[in-house]
Design an enzyme around this catalytic site. Structure first.
Site, PDB file in Angstrom:
ATOM      1  N   CYS A 169       2.943  -3.320  15.070  1.00 36.86           N
ATOM      2  CA  CYS A 169       2.601  -2.838  13.978  1.00 36.86           C
ATOM      3  C   CYS A 169       1.912  -4.188  12.994  1.00 36.86           C
ATOM      4  CB  CYS A 169       4.329  -2.416  13.098  1.00 36.86           C
ATOM      5  SG  CYS A 169       3.962  -2.032  11.281  1.00 36.86           S
TER       6      CYS A 169
ATOM      7  N   CYS B  59       7.005  -7.316   6.135  1.00 35.80           N
ATOM      8  CA  CYS B  59       8.026  -6.765   6.757  1.00 35.80           C
ATOM      9  C   CYS B  59       8.943  -8.050   7.460  1.00 35.80           C
ATOM     10  CB  CYS B  59       7.799  -5.491   7.523  1.00 35.80           C
ATOM     11  SG  CYS B  59       9.124  -4.871   8.286  1.00 35.80           S
TER      12      CYS B  59
ATOM     13  N   GLU C 261       0.589  -0.987   0.062  1.00 29.53           N
ATOM     14  CA  GLU C 261      -0.038   0.034  -0.047  1.00 29.53           C
ATOM     15  C   GLU C 261       0.832   1.306  -0.057  1.00 29.53           C
ATOM     16  OE1 GLU C 261      -2.295   0.405   3.158  1.00 29.53           O
ATOM     17  OE2 GLU C 261      -0.584  -0.469   4.729  1.00 29.53           O
TER      18      GLU C 261
ATOM     19  N   LEU D  96      12.653   4.460  17.579  1.00 26.32           N
ATOM     20  CA  LEU D  96      13.188   4.109  18.627  1.00 26.32           C
ATOM     21  C   LEU D  96      12.405   3.389  19.685  1.00 26.32           C
ATOM     22  CD1 LEU D  96      16.069   4.220  19.813  1.00 26.32           C
ATOM     23  CD2 LEU D  96      15.494   6.277  21.116  1.00 26.32           C
ATOM     24  N   HIS D  97      11.196   4.231  19.933  1.00 26.15           N
ATOM     25  CA  HIS D  97       9.938   3.662  20.848  1.00 26.15           C
ATOM     26  C   HIS D  97      10.329   3.175  22.172  1.00 26.15           C
ATOM     27  CE1 HIS D  97       8.108   3.921  16.940  1.00 26.15           C
ATOM     28  NE2 HIS D  97       8.539   2.677  16.449  1.00 26.15           N
TER      29      HIS D  97
ATOM     30  N   CYS E 110       7.735  -6.050  14.672  1.00 24.10           N
ATOM     31  CA  CYS E 110       7.555  -5.082  15.814  1.00 24.10           C
ATOM     32  C   CYS E 110       6.074  -5.609  16.176  1.00 24.10           C
ATOM     33  CB  CYS E 110       7.563  -3.603  15.389  1.00 24.10           C
ATOM     34  SG  CYS E 110       9.184  -3.360  14.730  1.00 24.10           S
TER      35      CYS E 110
ATOM     36  N   CYS F  70      -0.734   0.494  10.212  1.00 26.43           N
ATOM     37  CA  CYS F  70       0.332   0.346   9.515  1.00 26.43           C
ATOM     38  C   CYS F  70       0.123  -1.162   8.660  1.00 26.43           C
ATOM     39  CB  CYS F  70       1.621   0.255  10.146  1.00 26.43           C
ATOM     40  SG  CYS F  70       2.966  -0.146   9.411  1.00 26.43           S
TER      41      CYS F  70
ATOM     42  N   CYS G 123       3.666   8.474   0.945  1.00 24.91           N
ATOM     43  CA  CYS G 123       4.316   7.406   1.955  1.00 24.91           C
ATOM     44  C   CYS G 123       4.239   6.269   1.146  1.00 24.91           C
ATOM     45  CB  CYS G 123       3.253   7.479   3.179  1.00 24.91           C
ATOM     46  SG  CYS G 123       3.766   6.099   4.249  1.00 24.91           S
TER      47      CYS G 123
END
Ligand code: SAH
Length: 384
Positions: A150, A143, A123, A256-257, A147, A374, A136
């Site tokens: 996400c 991926c 997307e 970073l989170h 994470c 996401c 974007c």
């Protein structure tokens, strides 16, 4: 990317005709067809000559694709009719087919779900503002970074996108923008963020080449400013150092989170390999080489990473560094146990960072109550 639409405001645009993608043997996994945007200008001239055409046709074709945002051979009237078909057929194959388009914010935010030649889905999101238009884009189908907050991370990696599959997401959007698709916005797309699906630095060479195509002046490329391109990464330390050596002026964002390894090991599992301290060293190296301030992305997750002491620790880590913090309200993914931090917690977190001397912004999420986090658009299609 944290751009999501209010469910009630969302309208589904009519489906575009989905072209039949020829079936391929499941055992042979050919890559996407070769495309003009995979090639640098010299390689384009070679490719054109191999088709029996004069070399200057390469620049003409590039002018159509990158400069005029035209891909239909019928509109390439400066080329002899036979050459048009031959050149466009060989060098402008259709890589992306829109499977679904959605719009919100009065049409100023648009998401497209693309089907690739092998059925993989990615997307991209187009965001219009009064002073700028931003794309974007995705760098991978799926991926591999896993994470847990996400949606894209949950499904795993399908494959890397080719250079042209990345570039073409932007060129499609640039064409729509030029045709006035975004009311009240400029008609020129000016910014690109690698914040769609995938980890851009895990597909390093193709992303770097895509950046070159996007920033080379027309007709060789799209002519965007390097400073208006943002590469967002989980923190692949060797790749950040490599990017710093490319002599590009692109903006780096690091997800970073969490300021402490214990929590970051969980939220961004690649932290088990490269720790917070190493990531921040790489941030310094990037800022040092490019002179550009690095953006530290921090998704605010209620009662997980939003504690005052974590704000203070992050403030201590970043004060004196050429970095600023971008707080992202978490977009809860379906079935997730996590939620966004309350606004007052977010405000206090930002206040403490600023008190430590760290510039802090809160990302505008373009419609809070989400329709898709996401990667969710692609995930929804797979589930049907
Ligand atoms: N792999 C790259 C690009 C991914 S998306 C990276 O991790 O940086 C861009 C940003 O959106 C990242 O900071 C990512 O952590 C964040 N993000 C992913 N899922 C999110 C969610 N559900 N809510 C808020 N931000 C999210």
């Amino acid at each position: 990317y944290a751009v999501f639409c209010l469910k009630k405001k969302m309208t589904t645009l009519p489906l575009l005709p989905v072209q039949d993608v020829p079936m391929r043997s499941p055992t042979r996994r050919p890559g996407p067809p070769r495309h003009l945007a995979d090639l640098d200008p010299a390689a384009r001239r070679v490719a054109v000559a191999e088709l029996g055409e004069r070399e200057f046709r390469a620049a003409q074709l590039s002018t159509h694709y990158f400069g005029r945002l035209v891909r239909d051979p019928a509109e390439m009237t400066d080329l002899p009719a036979a050459s048009r078909e031959r050149l466009a057929g060989a060098l402008l194959p259709q890589l992306l087919t829109a499977a679904r388009e959605q719009a919100c914010d009065g049409g100023a935010t648009r998401k497209t779900l693309w089907r690739l030649h092998d059925g993989a889905l990615v997307e991209s999101v187009l965001m219009g503002y009064p002073d700028r238009v931003t794309a974007c884009v995705s760098s991978q189908a799926g991926c591999g970074m896993a994470c847990p907050f996400c949606a894209t991370g949950q499904a795993g990696l399908t494959r890397n996108l080719s250079t042209a599959e990345i570039v073409d997401q932007v060129v499609w959007f640039a064409g729509e923008t030029a045709r006035g698709a975004l009311p009240g916005c400029p008609d020129r797309l000016s910014r690109v963020v690698f914040m769609g699906m995938g980890e851009p630095l895990a597909n390093y060479n193709r992303v770097r080449d895509a950046i070159r195509r996007l920033t080379d002046p027309a007709p060789d490329g799209l002519g965007l400013s390097q400073r208006h391109i943002t590469v967002s990464t989980v923190g692949l330390v060797p790749a950040i150092h490599r990017l710093a050596d490319e002599k590009l002026q692109v903006r780096l964002a690091v997800s970073l989170h969490a300021p402490d390894d214990d929590l970051r090991d969980e939220l961004v599992p690649v932290n088990q390999r490269w720790k917070v301290a190493e990531v921040l060293d790489a941030v310094d190296a990037y800022a040092g080489r490019t002179g550009r301030r690095v953006s530290i992305e921090y998704a605010m997750i209620r009662d997980v990473n939003d504690h005052p002491w974590r704000a203070d620790l992050l403030g201590r880590l970043l004060s004196g560094r050429l970095a600023h913090v971008n707080l992202i309200p978490l977009n809860p993914t379906p079935g997730s146990r996590w939620d966004a931090s309350p606004k007052e917690v977010e405000r206090e977190f930002a206040r403490r960072l600023r008190a430590a001397g760290v510039t802090t912004t809160v990302r505008d999420t373009r419609g809070r109550e989400i329709d898709g986090a996401c990667g969710q658009l692609a995930a929804a299609e797979v589930a049907e």
